[in-house]
Scaffold this motif. Structure first.
Motif, PDB file in Angstrom:
ATOM      1  N   LEU A 247      11.602 -41.019  63.922  1.00 27.81           N
ATOM      2  CA  LEU A 247      10.270 -40.573  64.305  1.00 27.81           C
ATOM      3  C   LEU A 247      10.380 -39.341  65.194  1.00 27.81           C
ATOM      4  N   GLY A 248       9.725 -38.267  64.770  1.00 29.44           N
ATOM      5  CA  GLY A 248       9.778 -37.030  65.544  1.00 29.44           C
ATOM      6  C   GLY A 248       8.878 -37.098  66.759  1.00 29.44           C
ATOM      7  N   ILE A 249       9.413 -36.721  67.899  1.00 31.65           N
ATOM      8  CA  ILE A 249       8.620 -36.695  69.126  1.00 31.65           C
ATOM      9  C   ILE A 249       7.522 -35.643  68.972  1.00 31.65           C
ATOM     10  N   GLY A 250       6.288 -36.036  69.214  1.00 30.08           N
ATOM     11  CA  GLY A 250       5.158 -35.127  69.069  1.00 30.08           C
ATOM     12  C   GLY A 250       4.490 -35.204  67.710  1.00 30.08           C
ATOM     13  N   SER A 251       5.052 -35.979  66.778  1.00 29.76           N
ATOM     14  CA  SER A 251       4.450 -36.101  65.457  1.00 29.76           C
ATOM     15  C   SER A 251       3.289 -37.094  65.487  1.00 29.76           C
ATOM     16  N   VAL A 252       2.388 -36.967  64.531  1.00 30.52           N
ATOM     17  CA  VAL A 252       1.209 -37.818  64.446  1.00 30.52           C
ATOM     18  C   VAL A 252       1.378 -38.775  63.266  1.00 30.52           C
ATOM     19  N   VAL A 253       1.140 -40.057  63.510  1.00 24.49           N
ATOM     20  CA  VAL A 253       1.245 -41.066  62.465  1.00 24.49           C
ATOM     21  C   VAL A 253       0.016 -41.958  62.512  1.00 24.49           C
ATOM     22  N   ILE A 254      -0.248 -42.625  61.381  1.00 22.52           N
ATOM     23  CA  ILE A 254      -1.364 -43.569  61.299  1.00 22.52           C
ATOM     24  C   ILE A 254      -0.855 -44.965  61.607  1.00 22.52           C
ATOM     25  N   GLY A 255      -1.601 -45.696  62.423  1.00 23.34           N
ATOM     26  CA  GLY A 255      -1.198 -47.049  62.784  1.00 23.34           C
ATOM     27  C   GLY A 255      -2.382 -47.989  62.819  1.00 23.34           C
ATOM     28  N   SER A 256      -2.049 -49.281  62.886  1.00 21.68           N
ATOM     29  CA  SER A 256      -3.063 -50.328  62.945  1.00 21.68           C
ATOM     30  C   SER A 256      -2.852 -51.150  64.208  1.00 21.68           C
ATOM     31  N   VAL A 257      -3.932 -51.356  64.963  1.00 21.38           N
ATOM     32  CA  VAL A 257      -3.841 -52.132  66.195  1.00 21.38           C
ATOM     33  C   VAL A 257      -3.538 -53.588  65.848  1.00 21.38           C
ATOM     34  N   GLN A 258      -2.434 -54.099  66.413  1.00 22.57           N
ATOM     35  CA  GLN A 258      -2.021 -55.461  66.131  1.00 22.57           C
ATOM     36  C   GLN A 258      -2.483 -56.448  67.192  1.00 22.57           C
ATOM     37  N   SER A 259      -2.389 -56.056  68.436  1.00 25.30           N
ATOM     38  CA  SER A 259      -2.794 -56.953  69.528  1.00 25.30           C
ATOM     39  C   SER A 259      -3.179 -56.135  70.749  1.00 25.30           C
ATOM     40  N   ILE A 260      -3.972 -56.761  71.599  1.00 31.04           N
ATOM     41  CA  ILE A 260      -4.455 -56.127  72.823  1.00 31.04           C
ATOM     42  C   ILE A 260      -3.896 -56.888  74.022  1.00 31.04           C
ATOM     43  N   LYS A 261      -3.338 -56.132  74.972  1.00 32.80           N
ATOM     44  CA  LYS A 261      -2.846 -56.699  76.221  1.00 32.80           C
ATOM     45  C   LYS A 261      -3.529 -55.986  77.383  1.00 32.80           C
ATOM     46  N   GLY A 264      -2.140 -52.471  77.648  1.00 32.93           N
ATOM     47  CA  GLY A 264      -2.158 -51.549  76.521  1.00 32.93           C
ATOM     48  C   GLY A 264      -2.343 -52.269  75.197  1.00 32.93           C
ATOM     49  N   ALA A 265      -2.137 -51.532  74.112  1.00 34.03           N
ATOM     50  CA  ALA A 265      -2.298 -52.077  72.763  1.00 34.03           C
ATOM     51  C   ALA A 265      -1.014 -51.854  71.980  1.00 34.03           C
ATOM     52  N   PHE A 266      -0.632 -52.868  71.189  1.00 34.02           N
ATOM     53  CA  PHE A 266       0.515 -52.722  70.305  1.00 34.02           C
ATOM     54  C   PHE A 266       0.011 -52.285  68.936  1.00 34.02           C
ATOM     55  N   VAL A 267       0.590 -51.196  68.451  1.00 32.68           N
ATOM     56  CA  VAL A 267       0.134 -50.583  67.211  1.00 32.68           C
ATOM     57  C   VAL A 267       1.275 -50.598  66.200  1.00 32.68           C
ATOM     58  N   ASP A 268       0.978 -51.095  64.997  1.00 33.71           N
ATOM     59  CA  ASP A 268       1.961 -51.098  63.919  1.00 33.71           C
ATOM     60  C   ASP A 268       1.912 -49.753  63.208  1.00 33.71           C
ATOM     61  N   ILE A 269       3.033 -49.039  63.229  1.00 38.06           N
ATOM     62  CA  ILE A 269       3.105 -47.727  62.565  1.00 38.06           C
ATOM     63  C   ILE A 269       4.125 -47.805  61.422  1.00 38.06           C
ATOM     64  N   GLY A 270       3.741 -48.492  60.374  1.00 35.30           N
ATOM     65  CA  GLY A 270       4.611 -48.608  59.205  1.00 35.30           C
ATOM     66  C   GLY A 270       5.767 -49.544  59.399  1.00 35.30           C
ATOM     67  N   ILE A 272       6.900 -50.596  62.389  1.00 35.46           N
ATOM     68  CA  ILE A 272       7.425 -50.456  63.746  1.00 35.46           C
ATOM     69  C   ILE A 272       6.284 -50.697  64.718  1.00 35.46           C
ATOM     70  N   SER A 273       6.535 -51.517  65.734  1.00 34.79           N
ATOM     71  CA  SER A 273       5.522 -51.801  66.736  1.00 34.79           C
ATOM     72  C   SER A 273       5.662 -50.821  67.891  1.00 34.79           C
ATOM     73  N   GLY A 274       4.634 -50.025  68.121  1.00 36.91           N
ATOM     74  CA  GLY A 274       4.639 -49.075  69.224  1.00 36.91           C
ATOM     75  C   GLY A 274       3.626 -49.472  70.279  1.00 36.91           C
ATOM     76  N   LEU A 275       3.884 -49.106  71.529  1.00 35.71           N
ATOM     77  CA  LEU A 275       2.984 -49.430  72.629  1.00 35.71           C
ATOM     78  C   LEU A 275       2.116 -48.228  72.975  1.00 35.71           C
TER      79      LEU A 275
END
Length: 400
Positions: A247-261, A264-270, A272-275
């Motif tokens: 994953l390139g730093i500064g790149s834009v990807v589409i994700g889906s919100v998986q859970s809310i804490k 913050g929110a955990f987002v699935d980006i293909g 991979i779970s990102g915070l």
């Protein structure tokens, strides 16, 4: 020859039978002769067998060109080391429901039990390709004291090779396929290269749950390979990240919100779970994330950092806001303008870093570098490439 007639026969009026009713005598004579010859032959064969039996009993080596001691010495000369742990070559010559019989050119028989025929569980040896005629290397793992049968194993050899293979794949940081066979309270158990490895829940992609992955063949990377401790730890998350590419730093990807804490929110980006930290959602302060995001929301996010070793990704939507607070008031606009805002953000960062380096070079003129009007740091000497160093390609530092 005419038949002889006695006086008594003539006295009582006896007459010889017609010629066509008289019984021939020659076949009777032949039958008796054949029977006598067969009796003589049986007697002769019986005598031969009795003599041969007596020789085998009393003088079994009579007529042999070498002695029994010489034969024993020859076997000892070509015998092998039969200690436990020794590897020997052998040829399978028969199989049964419990295993296979192997000829290892030894004085005693060798047997390969079913449970030692393969590193995987099988119901019959033929499933592992063990058939009469197969020549393979086996390991001696024991001896049957009852009949001195040597016990062989293929599983032990395959087990050592499997650990060696896993160590090699870990060193190469390779992605491997494995089947999820069970689950426990801490994670999943998967079979890779014939060995069972543990997959912690923290190393499972957020895209799938543990139950969904049971009995499936998925990708893994090795986290720990320790044969001495019998520890094999795997990561599905790292394998997914590898399949997605770095994953390139500064790149834009589409994700889906998986859970809310709360933080913050955990987002699935293909896979991979990102915070998406609460501080990176918007320039405006957010007290309750649930008022801005909900599970299932589709977002465009910017990659702030990517820790490949831990499989962690930090995300931001704040950097994509055309105006401060748009993620709260107009998230649709943020989605539409995401690539444009990301490009603008990268240019600002590149220019800021270029100016900072230019300021440093003012105090080090001997460095031999100059800054072009396009924000490219280029050489004044032939030590660097003519096109210079494009600072727009330098990854961003992780924000706190």
């Amino acid at each position: 020859m005419p038949m002889a007639i006695t006086a008594s026969q003539l006295r009582w009026g006896w007459r010889p039978p017609p010629k066509h009713q008289r019984r021939p005598m020659a076949p009777v004579v032949c039958s008796v002769a054949i029977e006598n010859a067969q009796k003589k032959e049986r007697a002769r064969l019986k005598t031969l067998f009795e003599e041969a039996y007596e020789r085998c009993r009393t003088a079994p080596t009579e007529g042999v060109s070498f002695s029994l001691q010489q034969f024993t010495d020859a076997l000892d000369k070509y015998d092998y080391e039969s200690e436990v742990g020794t590897k020997v070559k052998g040829t399978v010559f028969a199989t049964d429901a419990g295993g296979a019989y192997v000829d290892i050119t030894a004085k005693s028989t060798a047997y390969l039990p079913l449970q030692e025929a393969c590193i995987s569980r099988i119901k019959k040896v033929e499933e592992a390709g063990i058939v009469p005629g197969l020549r393979e290397e086996f390991m001696i793992i024991g001896e049957n004291g009852t009949d001195d049968t040597l016990i062989l194993s293929l599983r032990s050899i395959q087990y050592d090779l499997a650990w060696e293979r896993c160590r090699q794949l870990q060193a190469e940081d390779a992605v491997v396929k494995g089947k999820v066979v069970s689950a426990n309270k801490g994670g999943l158990v998967a079979q890779v290269e014939g060995l069972k490895g543990f997959v912690p829940f923290s190393q499972i992609s957020a895209k799938s749950t543990g139950e969904e992955l049971l009995e499936q063949e998925i990708s893994f990377k090795f986290v720990e390979v320790d044969e001495e401790q019998s520890r094999l730890v795997l990561s599905h998350r790292k394998a997914v990240a590898e399949s997605q590419g770095q994953l390139g730093i500064g790149s834009v990807v589409i994700g889906s919100v998986q859970s809310i804490k709360p933080y913050g929110a955990f987002v699935d980006i293909g896979g991979i779970s990102g915070l998406l930290h609460v501080s990176q959602i918007s320039h405006d302060r957010i007290t309750d994330i649930a008022t801005v995001l909900q599970p299932g929301d589709i977002l465009k996010v910017m990659i702030l950092s990517h820790d490949r070793q831990r499989g962690r990704v930090s995300l931001s939507t704040k950097k994509l806001e055309p105006s401060p607070g748009d993620m709260i008031r107009n998230p649709k606009l943020v989605f539409e303008k995401a690539e444009e805002m990301a490009q603008t953000f990268r240019q600002r960062i590149a220019q800021a870093e270029a100016m900072a380096r230019a300021d440093m070079l003012r105090f080090q003129p001997e460095g031999g570098l100059g800054l072009s009007g396009e924000g490219i740091l280029g050489p004044l000497s032939s030590d660097l490439p003519p096109e210079g160093v494009n600072l727009s390609e330098v990854p961003l530092a992780e924000e706190s």
